[in-house]
Structure formats: C-alpha cells, structure tokens
Write an enzyme that holds these catalytic residues in place. Structure first.
Site, mmCIF file in Angstrom:
data_model
loop_
_atom_site.group_PDB
_atom_site.id
_atom_site.type_symbol
_atom_site.label_atom_id
_atom_site.label_comp_id
_atom_site.label_asym_id
_atom_site.label_seq_id
_atom_site.Cartn_x
_atom_site.Cartn_y
_atom_site.Cartn_z
ATOM 1 C CG ASP A 365 -44.655 0.764 34.817
ATOM 2 O OD1 ASP A 365 -44.017 -0.182 35.328
ATOM 3 O OD2 ASP A 365 -45.484 1.441 35.458
ATOM 4 C CD GLU A 366 -44.646 5.524 35.707
ATOM 5 O OE1 GLU A 366 -45.313 6.547 35.504
ATOM 6 O OE2 GLU A 366 -44.739 4.853 36.763
ATOM 7 C CB VAL A 367 -36.988 2.084 33.434
ATOM 8 C CG1 VAL A 367 -35.536 1.963 33.890
ATOM 9 C CG2 VAL A 367 -37.703 0.738 33.509
#
Ligand SMILES: *[C@@H]1O[C@H](CO)[C@@H](O)[C@H](O)[C@H]1NC(C)=O
Ligand SMILES: *[C@@H]1O[C@H](CO)[C@@H](O)[C@H](O)[C@H]1NC(C)=O
Ligand SMILES: *[C@@H]1O[C@H](CO)[C@@H](O)[C@H](O)[C@H]1NC(C)=O
Ligand SMILES: *[C@@H]1O[C@H](CO)[C@@H](O)[C@H](O)[C@H]1NC(C)=O
Ligand SMILES: *[C@@H]1O[C@H](CO)[C@@H](O)[C@H](O)[C@H]1NC(C)=O
Ligand SMILES: *[C@@H]1O[C@H](CO)[C@@H](O)[C@H](O)[C@H]1NC(C)=O
Length: 594
Positions: A365-367
């Site tokens: 998530d949320e790279v």
C-alpha cells in the site's frame, strides 16, 4: 402447561441470542439445565473434558494439551480429536465457570422475574453428541477449502447434538452452544431457556478476518492470544498481523538479526520464532489462521535502522512529499542487495510459518513515487519505471512464497495503481472503496473487502500529529483524523462486502477484514477499541448483510444480541466497550429505537 399446541406457538424463528446470527434458528421456551456430569461424545467416543478443567485459563490449558501431545503442537501435528477435545473443554469450562447472568433477564429491583424458578422441577441436558461426518484434510486451509458449516439441536428431552463436516464446523457449533446458556442469579445453576433448539448454520464468506497492526505500537503475545480467543467466539477465521511498518520491526529474524535488534522499539519487544509458533498453533486450535504481513516496498523505514543501505528517502523531509506518515523510508528497488536480502528474509520466515498458514501478505500500500527520486539506484519518479521495478520485486517474492507452499496476498494498490501482473493465486486486499472491490474482481482476481469508510476501527479518534500555534493550528482545527468520524457498530454493520460488485463476480469476493491500525491504540485500550465493533463485521462476514429472506439485517434485532455478546466477552476477560445503556437491555428493543 406445555400442551403441544402451545409449543407450536412458542417455537419462534427470531434469533433470540447468539452472535453472529445463525442462518436458520428455531427455538422454544422450555428450560433445560446442564451440569458437569453431562456426557459428551465425539464420533461415539467419550470426551473426558473434565480432566481439562483444572486448567483455569486458556493459556494453561494450551500447556496441558502440549504436554499430552508428546510430539508438541509444533510441525503441524494436529489431529481432529485433539482440536475438538480441547474445544469441548474450553466450551464447557466457559459454560460452567464463566456463564452469564444477562441483564436482559434481570429486571430492575426484581432479580429473578424473567428467570426460571430457582427451586422448581429441573430437566437436564443428558448428553452432547458431536458427530463429524467428514475427515479433516488440513489445519491451514485456503479460502473455501474446508466446510465450516454445522447443525446444532437440543431436544426438549435434553439430547444435544452437533454435527459438522469438519472440525472447524464442530468448533463453530460449540461457540454457538456456549451462547445458549445462562447462569441463574440466585441458585447459580446453568440453564438454557430456549429448548427445543434447531440450528442450521454456515458462513456466508470464507475469509473473515481482523487486521491487527502490531508495528505502530507493541503488543505482548498475551494480547494477541486473547484476541484470537475473541475472534473465535465471533466465528472469525483469520487474524492478519500487520507485522512490520516504518515505525518498528517487532519480529525476530535469526538470519537477519539486526531487523529486530535495531528495528524493534526496544530490545526484547519482538516476537521470537517460538512466540510466532505459539501464536499460530494457539490460533489453529481455535479455527483461526494467522496471516503475517511484511509491508513493502513502502512502509519499510524500520528496515533501514539495521540495514540502512536498503532504504531510500530514510526519514526524508518534508515527509508529506515522500510518504503517507512519518518516518519516511522505502525499499531501494534497483539495489543489487535487495533481492538477496529478500531471499534470506523469506528463506528464514516461510519454512517456520508454513506448517500453520497457507498465506503470506507482502503488503504494497501507499508506495510513494516521489521517494524514488531519492533512491540512488533509481532517481526517478516515473511510475512506469518504478512499476517495472516493483513488478520484479513482487515476482521474486511471490515465487519464493509459492515455492514454500503459500499463497500471496497484496494490498489493492499493487494491482489498481501499479498495474502489476499478479498470479491467479494472489488475493488482493482492498481498503479504499467499494469500487476497488469491483475493479479487482473485474480483473478476475480474488478480493477482500474492508472499505476504510466503514471497517477502519482506528478512525474518529482525531489527529495524532501535533500542530504548532501558527497557521497549521487554524487550518487543522478541530484536529480531525483523515478518516473521521468514528465508525460505530451500526455503520460497520451496514456495510456489505458485495456492495457494488456484479452478481457474476460475487464468488471472487472471498470475504473481508476489519482493521485496527495502531497509531493511537495499544494494549491498554485495544479491547475497547476493537470490541464489540469488530463483532459487527463478524456478523456481516458470517451471516451476511442480508438475512434468509433477502432483507438487510436490522439494528433493532442486532442490538440486544450484540449487547449480550458484549456481556459474554467482558465475562471472559475481553474488555469490550458497551453497546448500550443497561436501560435499553433491560427493556424491550422498542424503548431504545426510533
Ligand atoms: C450419544 O452417543 C452415544 C455414543 O455414541 C450413544 O450411546 C447415545 O445413544 C447417543 N445418544 C443419542 C441420543 O443419540
Ligand atoms: C445439516 O442439516 C441439513 C438440513 O437438514 C442437512 O442437509 C445437512 O446435511 C446437515 N449437515 C450435517 C453436517 O449434518
Ligand atoms: C538499475 O541499475 C542499473 C545498474 O546500476 C542501471 O543500469 C539501470 O539503469 C537502473 N535501472 C533503473 C530503472 O533505474
Ligand atoms: C495503471 O492503469 C491505470 C488505468 O489504466 C492508469 O491510470 C495508471 O496510470 C496506470 N499506472 C501505471 C503505473 O502505469
Ligand atoms: C441495504 O443495505 C445496503 C448497504 O449495505 C444499502 O445500500 C441498501 O439501501 C439497503 N437496502 C434497504 C432496502 O434498506
Ligand atoms: C415494549 O415497550 C413498549 C414501550 O414501553 C411497550 O409499549 C410494548 O408493549 C413493549 N413490548 C413488549 C413485547 O413487551
């Protein structure tokens, strides 16, 4: 008084107790008492559950079981009869030592008004016969691999029966059985007031999980074991441990010792291989499968404390540019040391957890693309360039996970933002929206639901960031968090994991998870933050958003059952928050409804 005609009238199909609601439940109004000499059989053999009773708590019982099983619970040496035997002993131990005098049967100033006569003639349950019709083939099932259904009946003559295809079904049947009994307020005897009972039950969804973040704050092992107990009472079957994040790495990896030595919050605040094995085996015996997540390539700053050469944008500022939450840090994607590190990391962990789990969650998530401008091996924020490198990382990791006999799980961004090509075995866990679930299934992948607008238990506590007295104070007043308001149990209960997914793709929605991120939760408030709200998700996942008639389940009938379930949980030392005032529980639902 019990003419047959009266009995027909008394039988009702409204679910009067039991959380989560069985698929089909009919009950009467006859009272049956139960005593410690109740005979329990499993496939015709007596279960000597009393010999387990000395163990006053579940952790001691675990040791008793371990010492009985001379092979030790390790190495996947579970048998159906050992799993069922310990489940029977826990169930009866609960009935006889932790039973509930429920508020609903205790009228104001008239203790025994709704209870059976304390000194009347008593009819007893003579036996509980458990029949397992199938053979267990695994204790670490993939979604859908075991039949978790069960039937339960109690006749007016006092014959109780549970039948199920698998031991998982037996365990669920026992959880329901426990919830049929109360303690009498004056004679302290244990009785059900619902005989005859007939239940046909099974889960709507195959994957029913809690995602517990053990990285943002430290949780001793006992908190995780207690959570597994509570999950099993609510018929969840998965505990997803969000093990690692930027803030800490609380798991010992003997092959990479600096991960925990430098990455844990303090020396000793990490789970040893023996701790992990104990958590997993404790869970297996309760029908729960533990799924460990190492979140990557984002959310990896803690790796940089021990292995700084692997992390880009380490503690970069301004943090909002480079990550979703401080401290920033992301895996270097084109560093030749990254792949061997992963090989060593997974080579250490996978063989240890594979006996007890069929999944490993690789996060994703949320790279943050901007952070890759600071990666000396990439120096680009071009999402196509970064995406190719993430694909290589994920392909490598997933190949190793498959080789160890496990199936990978990823966060939705890997598929929906980075457009990775993922194997058919990969489960995609969504969190951002219902549209995400639909996009995942439209792409032919298996999905988990858990929209943060409904199933994030951390929301609504307000900001954990501090704001100085300047402009940021004014701009952020009154300091709400990104996902406020609080998701109360009613909102959680209203969520349908299938909402927005075309019927033809429903089969790809394996279920979902309710999430507790731990920025503002730790062992002191954990139970009250998670329970009983997670129970609301538990009923959606087990029973479905709709009832057998296709109607949305109603808060009016859920509230009294949830309040009772909460009383049971508190009785069993899980400090779940209140559902409503005692006033609402003592009166009928009409009083507290609009
Ligand atoms: C319960 O199981 C025992 C052992 O198989 C058997 O003897 C008994 O008849 C069963 N009782 C009922 C009511 O089925
Ligand atoms: C449960 O009852 C249903 C309906 O009578 C029946 O079809 C099913 O086979 C039963 N399951 C078990 C495990 O006994
Ligand atoms: C990765 O590193 C190699 C060698 O250091 C370099 O030639 C290549 O351009 C880099 N690839 C990316 C996508 O940055
Ligand atoms: C992935 O696909 C979506 C939709 O086609 C597109 O908007 C997005 O830019 C793509 N992402 C990458 C990294 O190529
Ligand atoms: C049933 O609940 C869903 C959300 O889960 C909602 O969208 C729908 O409007 C409800 N249906 C009725 C008839 O209230
Ligand atoms: C429930 O409470 C309402 C309001 O006090 C009352 O009118 C009603 O008769 C009660 N119903 C039952 C079944 O007790």
């Amino acid at each position: 008084m019990w003419s047959p005609i009266y009995l027909v009238f008394a039988l009702c199909s409204e679910v009067r107790a039991v959380w989560p609601a069985p698929q089909s439940f009919t009950s009467g109004n006859s009272v049956l008492w139960i005593e410690r000499d109740v005979r329990v059989t499993y496939n015709g053999e007596s279960v000597w559950w009393n010999s387990f009773l000395d163990a006053s708590n579940s952790q001691t019982e675990q040791k008793v079981l371990g010492s009985q099983n001379s092979q030790a619970p390790g190495h996947g040496a579970f048998t159906s009869s050992s799993v069922v035997q310990s489940a029977v002993s826990r169930a009866l131990q609960t009935i006889f030592t932790q039973s509930l005098v429920p508020w609903k049967l205790v009228a104001r100033n008239e203790l025994a008004k709704f209870e059976p006569l304390a000194n009347g003639v008593r009819n007893f349950i003579s036996c509980l016969n458990i029949t397992q019709t199938g053979t267990d083939t695994t204790f670490k099932p993939l979604a859908g691999e075991v039949d978790e259904s069960y039937n339960l009946s109690i006749s007016e003559q006092g014959i109780a029966e549970i039948s199920a295809v698998s031991s998982y079904g037996v365990l669920h049947g026992l959880q329901t059985f426990v919830q049929l009994f109360y303690q009498h307020s004056t004679n302290r005897g244990i009785y059900t007031n619902m005989a005859p009972v007939s239940i046909i039950d099974g889960p709507k969804f195959q994957h029913r999980g809690l995602n517990m973040d053990v990285s943002r704050n430290w949780y001793p092992k006992a908190d995780i074991l207690r959570t597994i107990d509570a999950l099993s009472w609510n018929k969840f079957n998965r505990l997803h441990l969000h093990m690692t994040d930027s803030q800490s790495w609380p798991m010992d990896i003997p092959a990479l010792p600096l991960l925990a030595q430098k990455g844990a919050y303090q020396i000793g605040l990490s789970y040893s291989p023996a701790d992990i094995e104990e958590i997993q085996t404790y869970a297996v015996q309760r029908g729960v499968e533990v799924i460990i997540e190492f979140d990557m390539p984002g959310h990896t700053t803690a790796i940089g404390l021990g292995y700084p050469e692997l992390i880009a944008a380490f503690d970069a500022h301004p943090w909002r540019t480079y990550c979703a939450e401080p401290p920033c840090g992301t895996l270097q994607l084109n560093n030749s040391a990254t792949a061997p590190f992963m090989e060593t990391l997974f080579g250490d962990v996978l063989p240890r957890i594979a006996p007890y789990s069929s999944y490993f969650h690789t996060g994703g998530d949320e790279v943050n693309a901007q952070a890759y401008l600071l990666d000396p091996t990439v120096r680009s924020n071009d999402k196509t360039v970064i995406g190719h490198l993430i694909q290589k990382l994920v392909d490598r990791n997933h190949a190793q996970i498959r080789a160890a006999g496990l199936a990978p799980i990823v966060w939705e961004e890997m598929l929906l933002d980075w457009n990775l090509t993922l194997g058919e075995d990969v489960i995609v866990q969504t969190w951002l929206s219902d549209a995400s679930v639909a996009s995942v299934t439209a792409a032919g992948h298996k999905a988990l639901a858990g929209n943060y607008n409904f199933w994030y238990l951390d929301c609504g506590k307000g900001e954990w960031l501090n704001f100085g007295n300047g402009a940021s104070f004014q701009e952020n007043y009154p300091f709400l968090d990104y996902c406020s308001p609080t998701k109360n149990w009613r909102l959680i209960y209203s969520y349908d994991p299938l909402g927005g997914v075309p019927v033809a793709q429903h089969h790809l929605v394996l279920g979902g998870e309710v999430h507790i991120w731990s920025e503002q939760t730790d062992p002191v408030n954990f139970d009250g933050v998670v329970w009983p709200r997670a129970s609301a998700a538990g009923e959606v996942l087990w029973s479905g958003r709709q009832d057998a008639r296709g109607q949305n389940r109603s808060q009016l009938t859920a509230a009294p059952r949830l309040a009772e379930m909460r009383e049971r949980m508190v009785n069993r030392e899980v400090r779940a928050g209140p559902v409503q005032m005692v006033f609402c529980t003592q009166h009928n639902a009409t009083e507290c409804s609009v």
